[in-house]
Design an enzyme around this catalytic site. Structure first.
Site, mmCIF file in Angstrom:
data_model
loop_
_atom_site.group_PDB
_atom_site.id
_atom_site.type_symbol
_atom_site.label_atom_id
_atom_site.label_comp_id
_atom_site.label_asym_id
_atom_site.label_seq_id
_atom_site.Cartn_x
_atom_site.Cartn_y
_atom_site.Cartn_z
ATOM 1 N N GLN A 1 -5.227 -5.060 6.824
ATOM 2 C CA GLN A 1 -6.181 -5.978 6.199
ATOM 3 C C GLN A 1 -6.197 -7.356 6.859
ATOM 4 O O GLN A 1 -6.884 -8.255 6.368
ATOM 5 C CB GLN A 1 -5.838 -6.129 4.710
ATOM 6 C CG GLN A 1 -5.921 -4.851 3.907
ATOM 7 C CD GLN A 1 -7.332 -4.291 3.815
ATOM 8 O OE1 GLN A 1 -8.319 -5.002 4.004
ATOM 9 N NE2 GLN A 1 -7.446 -3.003 3.524
ATOM 10 N N HIS B 1 0.854 -1.185 0.000
ATOM 11 C CA HIS B 1 0.000 0.000 0.000
ATOM 12 C C HIS B 1 0.894 1.241 0.000
ATOM 13 O O HIS B 1 2.023 1.213 0.490
ATOM 14 C CB HIS B 1 -0.863 -0.032 1.263
ATOM 15 C CG HIS B 1 -1.958 0.973 1.298
ATOM 16 N ND1 HIS B 1 -1.736 2.294 1.648
ATOM 17 C CD2 HIS B 1 -3.295 0.868 1.070
ATOM 18 C CE1 HIS B 1 -2.893 2.947 1.628
ATOM 19 N NE2 HIS B 1 -3.851 2.107 1.267
ATOM 20 N N LYS C 1 -11.435 -0.173 9.854
ATOM 21 C CA LYS C 1 -11.577 -1.377 9.045
ATOM 22 C C LYS C 1 -12.032 -2.568 9.885
ATOM 23 O O LYS C 1 -12.209 -3.667 9.352
ATOM 24 C CB LYS C 1 -10.253 -1.707 8.348
ATOM 25 C CG LYS C 1 -9.765 -0.634 7.373
ATOM 26 C CD LYS C 1 -8.458 -1.044 6.731
ATOM 27 C CE LYS C 1 -7.834 0.084 5.930
ATOM 28 N NZ LYS C 1 -8.595 0.449 4.736
ATOM 29 N N CYS D 1 -4.709 2.486 -3.889
ATOM 30 C CA CYS D 1 -3.462 2.949 -3.262
ATOM 31 C C CYS D 1 -2.327 1.949 -3.475
ATOM 32 O O CYS D 1 -1.467 1.775 -2.606
ATOM 33 C CB CYS D 1 -3.657 3.231 -1.769
ATOM 34 S SG CYS D 1 -4.782 4.597 -1.435
ATOM 35 N N ASP E 1 2.321 -4.428 8.212
ATOM 36 C CA ASP E 1 1.104 -3.642 8.006
ATOM 37 C C ASP E 1 -0.076 -4.594 8.116
ATOM 38 O O ASP E 1 -0.346 -5.385 7.212
ATOM 39 C CB ASP E 1 1.164 -2.988 6.622
ATOM 40 C CG ASP E 1 -0.136 -2.298 6.213
ATOM 41 O OD1 ASP E 1 -1.108 -2.332 6.998
ATOM 42 O OD2 ASP E 1 -0.179 -1.738 5.101
#
Length: 414
Positions: free
Chosen positions: A210, A130, A233, A372, A207
């Protein structure tokens, strides 16, 4: 009573917690398939943040009055709850509240990267990152002279681990990798990458934007040095993110934002900073959002992340199978039985933006664009893609509605 991890999700019961899902557009009920961008927020989380503003809204760590004391306790305990949620045994000292994953990434890049990186160092990341990771390390590399290298992906959208082993060397200072690709749905082997990084004396930043909303995560089992994710999220509010860092690393780093709350003693000549995590939370922090994030952790745990993961996996496999029935649809990323709950695709002769607009006419909300991940889309040789992403409240019937909308778009552009 909390359900067994083997029980299927009662989506009808869950959907009742999300009043926005009952919205209709021209008589058609909303089908929300843009969860990788932002999930919806359930009533218990909305109630929690409303209760804060209605009954004990006050600044934290600054007042001796009752409201400030209540707010301070709830805010501190929210850090503890988030630590528990991701398996951080160090508790609140290892949990910094930020405004999103991007700020968490920038905090480490500036507070650690500017101090530690130089022209002799390398940062290794991936082709599927991302922009919050890729652009941040790219720009820190320009400032420090450190070289940024990218692990390739293969034709199916997996990381090329042989290439990773070539790139990660004793010159590597940081490995930064998405736990899950927000475009491909690929689940990356972050534990293996952490071991590889540590074998060469490097750190790893994961990261988890997700992954944390959709599956059980244990940062200590991964052996992540840094780990970041966002509240919006995972059924939480916007404006709240989390940075986990191993305590010894956070203690060694200097703040990159200065001001109130993060200081212990200030003179005209010198300043000493507060203990963890407060030295990284300058100014009035995200109080209501942090407290509501803890409520989102409670909500997801009550349902069961194992159950959510299995439900999304079934939806992803179903969507993948439905989409790959058509020769004029290109699906990106791994097979349906080996991805998280999102599918990015393109319909021949229909731009992703046009497809999204047509689907909107059917009350189906998806994402269209580069998500992104512009460099990844360049690698995939496409300017944009359509992305349908699923969560605990989505159903197969909604995927069928997506397919019907695609059929209409195909007919319109025939």
């Amino acid at each position: 009573m909390k359900a067994s991890t083997t029980d299927p999700l009662d989506t009808e019961h869950i959907r009742a917690d999300f009043p926005i899902l009952q919205r209709e557009f021209d008589g058609t009920q909303l089908v929300y398939l843009d969860n990788a961008a932002t999930s919806q927020t359930p009533e218990p989380v909305i109630d929690t943040i409303a209760e804060y503003y209605r009954t004990y809204n006050a600044n934290v760590h600054r007042g001796l009055h009752q409201l400030s004391q209540e707010a301070s306790i709830a805010y501190e305990e929210a850090h503890d709850r988030v630590a528990e949620f991701i398996g951080a045994s160090g508790g609140r000292e290892e949990i910094v509240f930020t405004k999103n994953t991007t700020e968490s990434m920038n905090l480490v890049a500036y507070a650690w990267g500017l101090a530690e990186l130089g022209p002799e160092d390398e940062v290794v990341t991936t082709q599927m990152e991302h922009h919050s990771s890729l652009v941040t390390w790219q720009q820190i590399g320009k400032k420090t002279g450190a070289e940024v290298k990218y692990i390739r992906i293969d034709e199916e959208g997996y990381l090329d681990m042989d290439h990773a082993k070539e790139l990660i060397t004793d010159d590597t200072a940081m490995v930064s990798v998405a736990h899950v690709s927000n475009t491909l749905g690929t689940i990356n082997p972050v534990s293996e990458l952490a071991e590889l990084a540590h074998d060469h004396g490097a750190y790893i930043f994961v990261d988890g934007a997700q992954s944390v909303p959709h599956q059980p995560v244990d940062v200590e089992a991964i052996d992540a040095d840094f780990f970041a994710f966002s509240g919006h999220k995972m059924c939480g509010p916007t404006g709240i993110g989390v940075l986990y860092g191993k305590r010894e690393l956070l203690e060694s780093m200097q703040p990159y934002l200065y001001g109130g709350s993060m200081v212990r003693k200030v003179t005209y000549e010198e300043t000493t900073f507060e203990e963890l995590p407060w030295k990284f939370e300058a100014g009035t922090p995200v109080i209501g959002q942090g407290i509501a994030l803890a409520a989102a952790c409670d909500y997801l745990d009550e349902i069961g992340l194992e159950r959510i993961q299995r439900h999304e996996h079934e939806l992803a496999e179903y969507a993948y199978d439905r989409l790959t029935e058509f020769e004029d649809i290109t699906v990106y990323g791994p097979p349906g039985d080996d991805r998280v709950g999102l599918v990015s695709f393109n319909l021949d002769s229909v731009h992703a933006h046009d497809l999204s607009s047509i689907l909107n006419d059917h009350a189906v909300a998806i994402r269209a664009g580069d998500h992104c991940t512009q460099p990844l889309h360049d690698t995939l040789d496409t300017a944009a893609s359509a992305r349908a992403s699923f969560y605990l409240y989505n159903t197969r019937k909604e995927i069928d509605a997506l397919i019907e909308g695609i059929d209409d778009a195909r007919a319109l552009f025939a």
